[in-house]
Enzyme design. Structure first.
Site, PDB file in Angstrom:
ATOM      1  N   LYS A 103      37.888  34.972  33.679  1.00  0.00           N
ATOM      2  CA  LYS A 103      37.787  36.214  32.900  1.00  0.00           C
ATOM      3  C   LYS A 103      39.148  36.618  32.326  1.00  0.00           C
ATOM      4  CE  LYS A 103      36.356  38.814  36.313  1.00  0.00           C
ATOM      5  NZ  LYS A 103      36.425  37.939  37.502  1.00  0.00           N
ATOM      6  N   ARG A 120      32.922  46.450  39.493  1.00  0.00           N
ATOM      7  CA  ARG A 120      32.684  45.418  40.510  1.00  0.00           C
ATOM      8  C   ARG A 120      31.649  45.883  41.533  1.00  0.00           C
ATOM      9  NH1 ARG A 120      38.070  42.740  40.091  1.00  0.00           N
ATOM     10  NH2 ARG A 120      38.214  40.973  41.488  1.00  0.00           N
ATOM     11  N   ARG A 164      46.118  27.814  42.679  1.00  0.00           N
ATOM     12  CA  ARG A 164      46.836  28.573  41.650  1.00  0.00           C
ATOM     13  C   ARG A 164      48.195  29.074  42.160  1.00  0.00           C
ATOM     14  NH1 ARG A 164      44.039  33.745  38.837  1.00  0.00           N
ATOM     15  NH2 ARG A 164      44.120  34.597  40.943  1.00  0.00           N
ATOM     16  N   ARG A 179      49.602  33.946  45.156  1.00  0.00           N
ATOM     17  CA  ARG A 179      49.164  35.317  45.427  1.00  0.00           C
ATOM     18  C   ARG A 179      48.594  35.367  46.833  1.00  0.00           C
ATOM     19  NH1 ARG A 179      45.383  37.605  40.565  1.00  0.00           N
ATOM     20  NH2 ARG A 179      44.155  38.271  42.342  1.00  0.00           N
ATOM     21  N   ARG A 227      36.974  36.997  49.344  1.00  0.00           N
ATOM     22  CA  ARG A 227      36.737  37.577  48.017  1.00  0.00           C
ATOM     23  C   ARG A 227      35.381  37.128  47.479  1.00  0.00           C
ATOM     24  NH1 ARG A 227      41.877  35.684  44.878  1.00  0.00           N
ATOM     25  NH2 ARG A 227      41.120  36.882  43.101  1.00  0.00           N
TER      26      ARG A 227
END
Ligand code: AMP
Length: 230
Positions: A13, A88, A127, A160, A171
């Site tokens: 996104k 969300r 990532r 992160r 998550r």
């Protein structure tokens, strides 16, 4: 135009929002970025949000809704908006309806990125982001070779906290429980557009752009019709 980008974390996104922002003159509002800005600036909101973010959990609705409302209120009413990461939860979706109404805006579309779970885990846990310029790299798909700004040798790359494997799984659990019900919520409004988020990045962009072009045309036709009737 007011467009929501909906999908699991790591479905692309943010990447697509940045591409659309530069190509179509949208304002990109990412709730995760708003929280991270607060964290960087050590605000009270940032401190409250951090404990939730680090655990991969959602920041409570009232705090999140207030933050996004403030951001939307600051905008010129003629600017098109891309919402990324908000809403969300169903409660956030309902609050958004009310906020848009108060601001004289109308929801135009909800673009839902479909990506299989195993792809998400792979994307997120590989990532790494540059602390200096925020450029994302990926151990497998786009490893660091050189700094796009010619400023470092990769020494600022970090993972992160919420991209660590255990937190990624949390998550995803939160996404399934809290966010996935929004797909049905928006399907019922007839505004849901489904996109295969597992295609190559350029194809995803092209697919979204063509859907937005169709929408834009339809909205212009409706406006012209209203003007003629009025
Ligand atoms: P993101 O960058 O969109 O993956 O968001 C990072 C983190 O910020 C999430 O894991 C949540 O802790 C928090 N967050 C972002 N958007 C929301 C939201 N709409 N509601 C609650 N928490 C959010």
């Amino acid at each position: 135009m007011n467009v929501i980008l909906l999908g699991p974390p790591g479905s692309g996104k943010g990447t697509q929002a940045e591409r659309l922002e530069s190509r179509l003159d949208f304002i990109h509002i990412a709730s995760g970025d708003l929280f991270r800005d607060n964290l960087k600036n050590k605000t009270r909101l940032g401190k409250v949000a951090q404990s939730y973010m680090d655990r991969g959990q959602l920041v409570p609705d009232d705090i999140t809704i207030r933050m996004v409302r403030n951001r939307l209120e600051q905008l010129d009413s003629h600017r098109s908006v891309l919402l990324d990461g908000f809403p969300r939860t169903i409660a956030q979706g309902q609050a958004l309806e009310q906020i848009l109404l108060e601001l004289g805006r109308e929801l135009s579309a909800v673009i839902y990125f479909q990506v299989p779970e195993e792809v998400i885990v792979k994307r997120l846990s590989g990532r790494f982001i540059c602390r200096e310029c925020q450029t994302p790299f990926h151990t497998e798909f786009s490893p660091f070779t050189e700094c796009p700004h010619g400023k470092c040798n990769g020494e600022f790359l970090y993972q992160r906290e919420d991209d660590k494997p255990d937190t990624v799984r949390e998550r995803l659990r939160v996404y399934i429980r809290e966010t996935r019900p929004l797909i049905e919520f928006y399907r019922r409004t007839g505004l849901l557009i489904e996109i295969d988020g597992n295609m190559p990045m350029d194809e995803v962009t092209a697919s979204i752009m063509s859907k937005i072009a169709i929408l834009d045309e339809r909205m212009s036709d409706e406006q012209a019709l209203r003007a003629r009737e009025g």
